[in-house]
Motif scaffolding. Sequence first.
Motif, mmCIF file in Angstrom:
data_model
loop_
_atom_site.group_PDB
_atom_site.id
_atom_site.type_symbol
_atom_site.label_atom_id
_atom_site.label_comp_id
_atom_site.label_asym_id
_atom_site.label_seq_id
_atom_site.Cartn_x
_atom_site.Cartn_y
_atom_site.Cartn_z
ATOM 1 N N MET A 236 -35.173 39.788 -62.859
ATOM 2 C CA MET A 236 -34.416 38.884 -61.996
ATOM 3 C C MET A 236 -34.574 37.433 -62.443
ATOM 4 O O MET A 236 -33.627 36.646 -62.356
ATOM 5 C CB MET A 236 -34.854 39.053 -60.537
ATOM 6 N N ASP A 237 -35.773 37.066 -62.940
ATOM 7 C CA ASP A 237 -35.972 35.716 -63.488
ATOM 8 C C ASP A 237 -35.027 35.478 -64.668
ATOM 9 O O ASP A 237 -34.420 34.408 -64.792
ATOM 10 C CB ASP A 237 -37.418 35.535 -63.961
ATOM 11 N N ALA A 238 -34.917 36.478 -65.540
ATOM 12 C CA ALA A 238 -34.085 36.347 -66.732
ATOM 13 C C ALA A 238 -32.602 36.257 -66.365
ATOM 14 O O ALA A 238 -31.857 35.451 -66.946
ATOM 15 C CB ALA A 238 -34.328 37.528 -67.672
ATOM 16 N N ILE A 239 -32.180 37.064 -65.410
ATOM 17 C CA ILE A 239 -30.780 37.031 -64.979
ATOM 18 C C ILE A 239 -30.475 35.703 -64.298
ATOM 19 O O ILE A 239 -29.410 35.105 -64.515
ATOM 20 C CB ILE A 239 -30.471 38.224 -64.051
ATOM 21 N N GLU A 240 -31.400 35.224 -63.469
ATOM 22 C CA GLU A 240 -31.217 33.929 -62.812
ATOM 23 C C GLU A 240 -31.077 32.814 -63.843
ATOM 24 O O GLU A 240 -30.168 31.968 -63.731
ATOM 25 C CB GLU A 240 -32.398 33.653 -61.886
ATOM 26 N N ALA A 241 -31.949 32.791 -64.834
ATOM 27 C CA ALA A 241 -31.882 31.758 -65.874
ATOM 28 C C ALA A 241 -30.565 31.844 -66.639
ATOM 29 O O ALA A 241 -29.945 30.808 -66.954
ATOM 30 C CB ALA A 241 -33.063 31.912 -66.826
ATOM 31 N N ALA A 242 -30.124 33.055 -66.937
ATOM 32 C CA ALA A 242 -28.859 33.235 -67.654
ATOM 33 C C ALA A 242 -27.687 32.712 -66.842
ATOM 34 O O ALA A 242 -26.798 32.021 -67.359
ATOM 35 C CB ALA A 242 -28.662 34.712 -67.988
ATOM 36 N N MET A 243 -27.684 33.021 -65.539
ATOM 37 C CA MET A 243 -26.570 32.602 -64.690
ATOM 38 C C MET A 243 -26.543 31.088 -64.492
ATOM 39 O O MET A 243 -25.462 30.485 -64.441
ATOM 40 C CB MET A 243 -26.629 33.336 -63.350
ATOM 41 N N LEU A 244 -27.696 30.469 -64.372
ATOM 42 C CA LEU A 244 -27.731 29.011 -64.247
ATOM 43 C C LEU A 244 -27.242 28.343 -65.531
ATOM 44 O O LEU A 244 -26.575 27.299 -65.485
ATOM 45 C CB LEU A 244 -29.137 28.544 -63.886
ATOM 46 N N LYS A 245 -27.551 28.942 -66.674
ATOM 47 C CA LYS A 245 -27.042 28.420 -67.948
ATOM 48 C C LYS A 245 -25.521 28.567 -68.010
ATOM 49 O O LYS A 245 -24.803 27.646 -68.422
ATOM 50 C CB LYS A 245 -27.692 29.163 -69.110
ATOM 51 N N ILE A 246 -25.023 29.740 -67.583
ATOM 52 C CA ILE A 246 -23.577 30.008 -67.590
ATOM 53 C C ILE A 246 -22.854 29.058 -66.639
ATOM 54 O O ILE A 246 -21.752 28.581 -66.943
ATOM 55 C CB ILE A 246 -23.318 31.484 -67.210
ATOM 56 N N LYS A 247 -23.482 28.752 -65.513
ATOM 57 C CA LYS A 247 -22.905 27.787 -64.582
ATOM 58 C C LYS A 247 -22.941 26.379 -65.175
ATOM 59 O O LYS A 247 -21.948 25.643 -65.122
ATOM 60 C CB LYS A 247 -23.671 27.808 -63.258
ATOM 61 N N GLY A 248 -24.078 26.020 -65.766
ATOM 62 C CA GLY A 248 -24.263 24.666 -66.274
ATOM 63 C C GLY A 248 -23.344 24.304 -67.419
ATOM 64 O O GLY A 248 -22.913 23.145 -67.536
ATOM 65 N N ASP A 249 -23.014 25.274 -68.263
ATOM 66 C CA ASP A 249 -22.160 24.957 -69.411
ATOM 67 C C ASP A 249 -20.671 25.171 -69.133
ATOM 68 O O ASP A 249 -19.833 25.039 -70.028
ATOM 69 C CB ASP A 249 -22.596 25.728 -70.660
ATOM 70 N N GLY A 250 -20.332 25.505 -67.867
ATOM 71 C CA GLY A 250 -18.930 25.578 -67.475
ATOM 72 C C GLY A 250 -18.286 26.944 -67.559
ATOM 73 O O GLY A 250 -17.135 27.129 -67.127
ATOM 74 N N ARG A 251 -19.014 27.944 -68.072
ATOM 75 C CA ARG A 251 -18.407 29.271 -68.193
ATOM 76 C C ARG A 251 -18.110 29.897 -66.831
ATOM 77 O O ARG A 251 -17.070 30.554 -66.654
ATOM 78 C CB ARG A 251 -19.315 30.200 -69.004
ATOM 79 N N LEU A 252 -18.993 29.690 -65.841
ATOM 80 C CA LEU A 252 -18.752 30.250 -64.518
ATOM 81 C C LEU A 252 -17.490 29.651 -63.905
ATOM 82 O O LEU A 252 -16.654 30.366 -63.332
ATOM 83 C CB LEU A 252 -19.954 29.997 -63.596
#
Length: 275
Positions: A236-252
């Motif tokens: 869950m830590d890894a998925i959370e970090a991945a999703m925050l990165k995806i949000k931060g770089d505009g992909r989300l």
Amino acid sequence: MQKRFFLKALVGAAFLFGATAGAYAQDALARVKEAGVLKVGTETAFAPFDFIDAGTHAGLNVDLYDEIAKELGVKIEWVLLPWEGVLPGLEAGKFDIVGGPATITKQRMERYRFTPPVAEATVALLKRAGDETVKKPEDVAGKAVGGGKASAQLEQLKAFVDTLPGKADVREYPGNNEAYADLAAGRIVAVGNSLPNIAFVAKQRPDTFEVVQPPFGTKAYFGYPGLKDDDHKSLMDAIEAAMLKIKGDGRLGTIQEKWFGSKFETPDLVNDPAL
């Protein structure tokens, strides 16, 4: 001779025990990485998050989990089942995380760990296009309405109609598609679901459906639930970090715009949901 054989057998047993113990010592993230596969459970009657398009599983969840998979260096294996079986399936170990998504609530947070939100989940009503008997949410008083079984949206709909004069007939459906079909047929006057979902349905079928404004539900957000035990913490830590990165770089935001026609402002994490 017998002593030597006994010592060899003892060493062999110790090696086998050590290998087995090592395998069991792996946590969820290590198992996912070793297999190269993240198993995700979801339903396929929750457009635009999950649905079947010309025989293919499509939606925001599919696109977003493809990005999560890239960040984790694994592939996604989808496990498809009715919504009422998704959370029990997670707890039974049929998959690693839910790709529902689910409304983040206090009660659910006691049992599950949620990822960063993927969209707003505030509940609104969908009605038949041109139905002048339902101009605002309160107009469903004393009428038949419906929603998806075992969903947080249905629970909010029940709570809302309980505040209205006149007893409303709240009908539960196996999935939202069945509720939409009854709405189109005139068997019910409205369906309660999250604003993103019904806005998508109304956009796809403007001659049939229309959104009732304003939304009646409490401000809420969608996230992906996973298990909150020690075994799943690293995953869950890894998925959370991945999703925050995806949000931060505009992909989300790009994925949201593709499926909703606009972007949602969401917090990085929901720690104290209003529901």
